[in-house]
Design a protein around this motif. Structure first.
Motif, PDB file in Angstrom:
ATOM      1  N   GLY A 105      -4.399  -2.160   7.961  1.00 18.65           N
ATOM      2  CA  GLY A 105      -2.964  -2.412   8.042  1.00 18.65           C
ATOM      3  C   GLY A 105      -2.106  -1.587   7.099  1.00 18.65           C
ATOM      4  O   GLY A 105      -0.884  -1.594   7.220  1.00 18.65           O
ATOM      5  N   MET A 106      -2.734  -0.866   6.155  1.00 17.78           N
ATOM      6  CA  MET A 106      -1.935  -0.031   5.255  1.00 17.78           C
ATOM      7  C   MET A 106      -1.312   1.121   6.035  1.00 17.78           C
ATOM      8  O   MET A 106      -1.872   1.589   7.015  1.00 17.78           O
ATOM      9  N   LYS A 107      -0.168   1.570   5.578  1.00 15.79           N
ATOM     10  CA  LYS A 107       0.549   2.638   6.276  1.00 15.79           C
ATOM     11  C   LYS A 107      -0.171   3.977   6.135  1.00 15.79           C
ATOM     12  O   LYS A 107      -0.511   4.399   5.041  1.00 15.79           O
ATOM     13  N   MET A 108      -0.396   4.640   7.269  1.00 13.37           N
ATOM     14  CA  MET A 108      -1.023   5.966   7.309  1.00 13.37           C
ATOM     15  C   MET A 108       0.063   7.035   7.209  1.00 13.37           C
ATOM     16  O   MET A 108       1.232   6.760   7.464  1.00 13.37           O
ATOM     17  N   ASP A 110       0.911   9.280   9.216  1.00 13.17           N
ATOM     18  CA  ASP A 110       1.651   9.459  10.476  1.00 13.17           C
ATOM     19  C   ASP A 110       2.485   8.235  10.848  1.00 13.17           C
ATOM     20  O   ASP A 110       3.089   8.180  11.907  1.00 13.17           O
ATOM     21  N   GLY A 111       2.500   7.217   9.977  1.00 12.35           N
ATOM     22  CA  GLY A 111       3.295   6.018  10.231  1.00 12.35           C
ATOM     23  C   GLY A 111       2.514   4.888  10.895  1.00 12.35           C
ATOM     24  O   GLY A 111       2.989   3.762  10.952  1.00 12.35           O
ATOM     25  N   SER A 112       1.327   5.175  11.387  1.00 12.42           N
ATOM     26  CA  SER A 112       0.516   4.127  12.020  1.00 12.42           C
ATOM     27  C   SER A 112      -0.141   3.262  10.948  1.00 12.42           C
ATOM     28  O   SER A 112      -0.055   3.551   9.761  1.00 12.42           O
ATOM     29  N   SER A 113      -0.816   2.213  11.377  1.00 11.44           N
ATOM     30  CA  SER A 113      -1.509   1.319  10.453  1.00 11.44           C
ATOM     31  C   SER A 113      -2.972   1.727  10.318  1.00 11.44           C
ATOM     32  O   SER A 113      -3.613   2.099  11.304  1.00 11.44           O
ATOM     33  N   HIS A 114      -3.496   1.610   9.122  1.00 16.36           N
ATOM     34  CA  HIS A 114      -4.892   1.967   8.854  1.00 16.36           C
ATOM     35  C   HIS A 114      -5.823   0.969   9.531  1.00 16.36           C
ATOM     36  O   HIS A 114      -5.562  -0.221   9.555  1.00 16.36           O
ATOM     37  N   SER A 142       1.759  10.183  -2.244  1.00 16.68           N
ATOM     38  CA  SER A 142       0.876   9.717  -1.172  1.00 16.68           C
ATOM     39  C   SER A 142       0.053   8.498  -1.592  1.00 16.68           C
ATOM     40  O   SER A 142      -0.521   7.806  -0.753  1.00 16.68           O
ATOM     41  N   PRO A 145       1.253   3.799  -0.718  1.00 18.32           N
ATOM     42  CA  PRO A 145       0.833   2.733   0.189  1.00 18.32           C
ATOM     43  C   PRO A 145      -0.460   2.029  -0.210  1.00 18.32           C
ATOM     44  O   PRO A 145      -0.707   0.902   0.206  1.00 18.32           O
TER      45      PRO A 145
END
Length: 175
Positions: A105-108, A110-114, A142, A145
């Motif tokens: 759920g952490m932010k990747m 590219d904006g997606s969730s881990h 970086s 998050p």
């Protein structure tokens, strides 16, 4: 593709859980459950005991802008933000695919969730024993998050191995 199917199945199960529980022996619910069991690391072992982590490792973070840190891992591969991890190869072998639940759920970048998957493709002079160094990207920003995990112990599940170099969208091979 497997991750997408597993995510969709998980969402469908969460939305439909009350209806599925009301119907015993529902073939579609059984198939959905089997799909989830096959594609996602299980939090329970077959005998219904909670699954234990293969390793409990103290996490630290690193980025390529730090002094002495390049953009290649110890395999000679390009490091991948929020996927590459450095481990002591005497504890976690290189080329191990790891699932770290604390990162789901952490932010990747590219904006997606881990999704929680990391690749042990790097080593480091300071990574000795029960430690894991998580690569966050190209600069100190970086690390934001994932900073809450810095210097914390994380649960690490061995889910398989990989060949070649890890890539951001690499498919996970189960063990």
């Amino acid at each position: 593709m497997k991750r997408i199917l597993a995510c969709l199945a998980t969402v469908a199960l969460a939305v439909c859980a009350p209806q599925v529980q009301a119907r015993q022996n529902d073939p579609s619910a059984d198939a959905l459950g089997a799909l989830i069991d096959r594609l996602m690391p299980s939090s329970k072992s077959p005998d219904s005991e909670p699954k234990k982590a293969d390793w409990n490792l103290k996490a630290t973070l690193y980025h390529s802008g730090a002094p002495g840190v390049g953009t290649r891992d110890s395999l000679g591969c390009q490091t991948v933000a929020m996927r590459t991890a450095a481990t002591d190869p005497r504890v976690v072998r290189r080329r191990t695919i790891m699932f770290i639940p604390e990162t789901v759920g952490m932010k990747m970048p590219d904006g997606s969730s881990h999704d929680g998957y990391w690749y042990a493709s790097d080593t480091g002079g300071a990574v000795k024993g029960a430690r894991i160094d998580l690569y966050t990207g190209s600069n100190r920003a970086s690390m934001g998050p994932i900073m809450k995990l810095n210097m914390k112990t994380v649960s690490v599940v061995n889910v398989g191995t990989f060949e070649g170099c890890p890539k951001a969208g690499m498919q996970v091979a189960s063990r």
